[in-house]
Design a protein around this motif. Structure first.
Motif: not given
Length: 231
Positions: A169-189
């Motif tokens: 989940e936290l990796r998803g937050d970090i990816a989202y902060a980078r603007g990496d929507i795909g990375g955030a989605r994968s991490a949240y899933q």
């Protein structure tokens, strides 16, 4: 007469044996007593040390529970934390004290100081789960600072154990902060896949996932590039 001589010979043998080995027997007895006394003294020292550390940690907890501290109280809390590290290292209290001070520093906005306390726990704790707790908190601090590479680095561990979903989940937050929507989605899933109820807030993670752009919808930069190419 023969019987008398036999007893005399036995006594002489005992005397000879004692002459050869008596000092070793006495030394062994003395050593055994010394070890027993030393062990009891060590046990007393360990108990007394734990009690002293507990008393200090109780003082620290009492200060932190007050909420907002004036400067003198904050200085007192920091002093207690340093004393726990200096005098009671390798006890649960210095690590718990460091975690408590990290929270105190976060609340006061001293994020670098909070990070230093959390790094201390990661580097010194013999408790794997406690170290993982510190890693998660350190990553959040670095995320709050905008130090995204450091936030990612804080989450690197060979065995996330029961914390795998929280780390995802936290990796998803970090990816989202980078603007990496795909990375955030994968991490949240991944967090939803690995996380049981109580490990992560599944409703909250699902809300984060739902708030992301539809995967079929181009990202803003991609959409702009498509428009340019067709114009």
């Amino acid at each position: 007469m023969d019987e008398y001589l036999s007893e005399k010979e036995q006594i002489e043998k005992l005397r000879n044996w004692w002459s050869d080995n008596g000092s070793w027997v006495i030394a062994g007895i003395v050593l055994g007593v010394a070890l027993l006394v030393g062990w009891n003294a060590w046990q007393s020292y360990v108990i007394r040390r734990a009690e002293d550390a507990s008393a200090l940690y109780t003082q620290l907890s009492g200060l932190i529970e007050k909420g907002e501290l004036v400067a003198a109280e904050r200085d007192q809390a920091l002093d207690i934390g340093q004393r726990l590290k200096a005098n009671y290292a390798a006890t649960p209290y210095d690590e718990q004290g460091a975690l408590a001070l990290a929270g105190l520093n976060v609340d006061a906005g001293f994020l670098d100081e909070a990070a230093a306390e959390l790094e201390y726990v990661i580097e010194n704790s013999g408790d794997a789960e406690l170290a993982l707790v510190a890693r998660l908190r350190l990553a959040r601090v670095r995320l709050q600072q905008g130090r995204l590479d450091d936030a990612d680095a804080a989450l690197v561990t060979t065995d996330p154990g029961a914390f795998a979903a929280r780390i995802a989940e936290l990796r998803g937050d970090i990816a989202y902060a980078r603007g990496d929507i795909g990375g955030a989605r994968s991490a949240y899933q991944e967090a939803l896949t690995q996380g049981d109820a109580g490990v992560v807030n599944r409703v909250y993670v699902q809300m984060k996932l739902d708030d992301l752009a539809d995967p079929a919808t181009p990202e803003p930069q991609e959409a702009a590039a498509t428009d340019d190419s067709t114009s």
